[in-house]
Write a protein that holds these residues in place. Sequence first.
Motif, PDB file in Angstrom:
ATOM      1  N   HIS A  57       0.687  -1.278  -0.047  1.00  0.00           N
ATOM      2  CA  HIS A  57       0.170   0.070  -0.056  1.00  0.00           C
ATOM      3  C   HIS A  57       0.916   1.454  -0.035  1.00  0.00           C
ATOM      4  O   HIS A  57       0.570   2.194  -0.720  1.00  0.00           O
ATOM      5  N   ALA A  58       1.990   1.172   0.827  1.00  0.00           N
ATOM      6  CA  ALA A  58       2.874   2.469   0.843  1.00  0.00           C
ATOM      7  C   ALA A  58       3.405   2.580  -0.624  1.00  0.00           C
ATOM      8  O   ALA A  58       3.712   3.823  -0.932  1.00  0.00           O
ATOM      9  N   VAL A  59       3.878   1.504  -1.101  1.00  0.00           N
ATOM     10  CA  VAL A  59       4.497   2.034  -2.617  1.00  0.00           C
ATOM     11  C   VAL A  59       3.787   2.412  -3.442  1.00  0.00           C
ATOM     12  O   VAL A  59       3.833   3.372  -4.294  1.00  0.00           O
ATOM     13  N   ARG A  60       2.309   1.751  -3.399  1.00  0.00           N
ATOM     14  CA  ARG A  60       1.225   2.342  -4.288  1.00  0.00           C
ATOM     15  C   ARG A  60       0.845   3.736  -3.976  1.00  0.00           C
ATOM     16  O   ARG A  60       0.581   4.693  -4.660  1.00  0.00           O
ATOM     17  N   GLU A  61       1.132   4.264  -2.654  1.00  0.00           N
ATOM     18  CA  GLU A  61       0.664   5.736  -2.373  1.00  0.00           C
ATOM     19  C   GLU A  61       1.753   6.634  -2.875  1.00  0.00           C
ATOM     20  O   GLU A  61       1.205   7.748  -3.259  1.00  0.00           O
ATOM     21  N   THR A  98       3.467 -10.365  -6.842  1.00  0.00           N
ATOM     22  CA  THR A  98       1.906 -10.866  -6.858  1.00  0.00           C
ATOM     23  C   THR A  98       1.291  -9.651  -6.939  1.00  0.00           C
ATOM     24  O   THR A  98       0.309  -9.538  -7.458  1.00  0.00           O
ATOM     25  N   ALA A  99       1.685  -8.650  -5.857  1.00  0.00           N
ATOM     26  CA  ALA A  99       1.049  -7.297  -6.026  1.00  0.00           C
ATOM     27  C   ALA A  99       1.279  -6.443  -7.122  1.00  0.00           C
ATOM     28  O   ALA A  99       0.678  -5.374  -7.060  1.00  0.00           O
ATOM     29  N   GLY A 100       1.878  -6.848  -8.287  1.00  0.00           N
ATOM     30  CA  GLY A 100       1.897  -6.046  -9.313  1.00  0.00           C
ATOM     31  C   GLY A 100       3.201  -5.095  -9.282  1.00  0.00           C
ATOM     32  O   GLY A 100       3.407  -4.162 -10.150  1.00  0.00           O
ATOM     33  N   LEU A 101       4.232  -5.502  -8.436  1.00  0.00           N
ATOM     34  CA  LEU A 101       5.322  -4.253  -8.233  1.00  0.00           C
ATOM     35  C   LEU A 101       6.374  -5.128  -9.062  1.00  0.00           C
ATOM     36  O   LEU A 101       6.527  -6.559  -9.253  1.00  0.00           O
ATOM     37  N   ASP A 102       7.330  -4.332  -9.727  1.00  0.00           N
ATOM     38  CA  ASP A 102       8.550  -4.882 -10.292  1.00  0.00           C
ATOM     39  C   ASP A 102       9.755  -4.753  -9.540  1.00  0.00           C
ATOM     40  O   ASP A 102      10.141  -3.657  -8.985  1.00  0.00           O
ATOM     41  N   VAL A 103      10.352  -5.870  -8.842  1.00  0.00           N
ATOM     42  CA  VAL A 103      11.345  -5.955  -7.948  1.00  0.00           C
ATOM     43  C   VAL A 103      12.672  -5.957  -8.850  1.00  0.00           C
ATOM     44  O   VAL A 103      12.885  -7.090  -9.494  1.00  0.00           O
ATOM     45  N   GLY A 108      12.482   2.910  -7.831  1.00  0.00           N
ATOM     46  CA  GLY A 108      12.000   4.161  -7.395  1.00  0.00           C
ATOM     47  C   GLY A 108      12.091   4.221  -5.996  1.00  0.00           C
ATOM     48  O   GLY A 108      12.059   5.305  -5.420  1.00  0.00           O
ATOM     49  N   ALA A 109      12.348   3.046  -5.267  1.00  0.00           N
ATOM     50  CA  ALA A 109      12.310   2.974  -3.835  1.00  0.00           C
ATOM     51  C   ALA A 109      13.062   1.843  -3.301  1.00  0.00           C
ATOM     52  O   ALA A 109      13.193   0.837  -4.055  1.00  0.00           O
ATOM     53  N   VAL A 110      13.605   1.892  -2.031  1.00  0.00           N
ATOM     54  CA  VAL A 110      14.306   0.849  -1.362  1.00  0.00           C
ATOM     55  C   VAL A 110      13.363   0.375  -0.172  1.00  0.00           C
ATOM     56  O   VAL A 110      13.191   1.104   0.455  1.00  0.00           O
ATOM     57  N   LEU A 111      13.415  -1.144  -0.188  1.00  0.00           N
ATOM     58  CA  LEU A 111      12.497  -1.439   0.698  1.00  0.00           C
ATOM     59  C   LEU A 111      13.241  -2.438   1.804  1.00  0.00           C
ATOM     60  O   LEU A 111      14.031  -3.200   1.481  1.00  0.00           O
TER      61      LEU A 111
END
Length: 243
Positions: A111-115, A141-146, A181-184
Amino acid sequence: MTSLGFLYPGHSAEDDYPRIEQLLGSDIRLDLVHTDIGEDAHRVDALRRMGAPERLAAGVEELRLIGAESVVWACTSGSFVHGWEGAHDQVRALARAAGMPASSTSFAFVHAVRELGLRRVAVGATYPDDVAGLFADFLHTAGLDVTGVRGAGIITAAEVGTWGEQQVLALAREADREDAGAVLLPDTALHTASCLPALEMELGKPVLTANQVTVWEGLRLADRRVNAPELGVLFRREPLVQA
């Protein structure tokens, strides 16, 4: 006063929460209930047992008595190891047991990445490579590109809790990818509340950490939004828009 409830496994970096509460600078209270961690091991079988429904349900009555308006299972690995559907089942069971909106740190990251309007992320995990890979699978699975995954190979939350700012910064630097775009940094046993500005200044991009996004998720569930720049780009009122 808005009271947010968190089920936190064991004792490693729980002192991030009073620090975050202070930085929020608002009428928001962060209430933690510690769950039984069982075996302290970043191993799939142990992590699945740690997030078992009965362990989570054991803490919800205390949160109800406190007056919590939402509850977040403050554990990343203890949720994503169940897979996308299993993690959904986990929070649905938690919501039923608690009688309030519920989520987990794994979903908080999504949710935070989408935000922030992002899609490409890199992961710096304290976990062994196999567990770190499961988190990447969850994000996919959430649709993010790692774009990259860096595992540190640490077995116990207790060891992670001893890391200082320089070790956290080193993990983030090693994990970063130019096209991310971000580091988790997905481990609630990792102290990060005091070094979020340093992380984002060092990398020049948003850095999302487990305890940070967990609190943000609790606020989201309670329909609260707080401007707290000391907690990173995620806590600024204007979302970042980027492909």
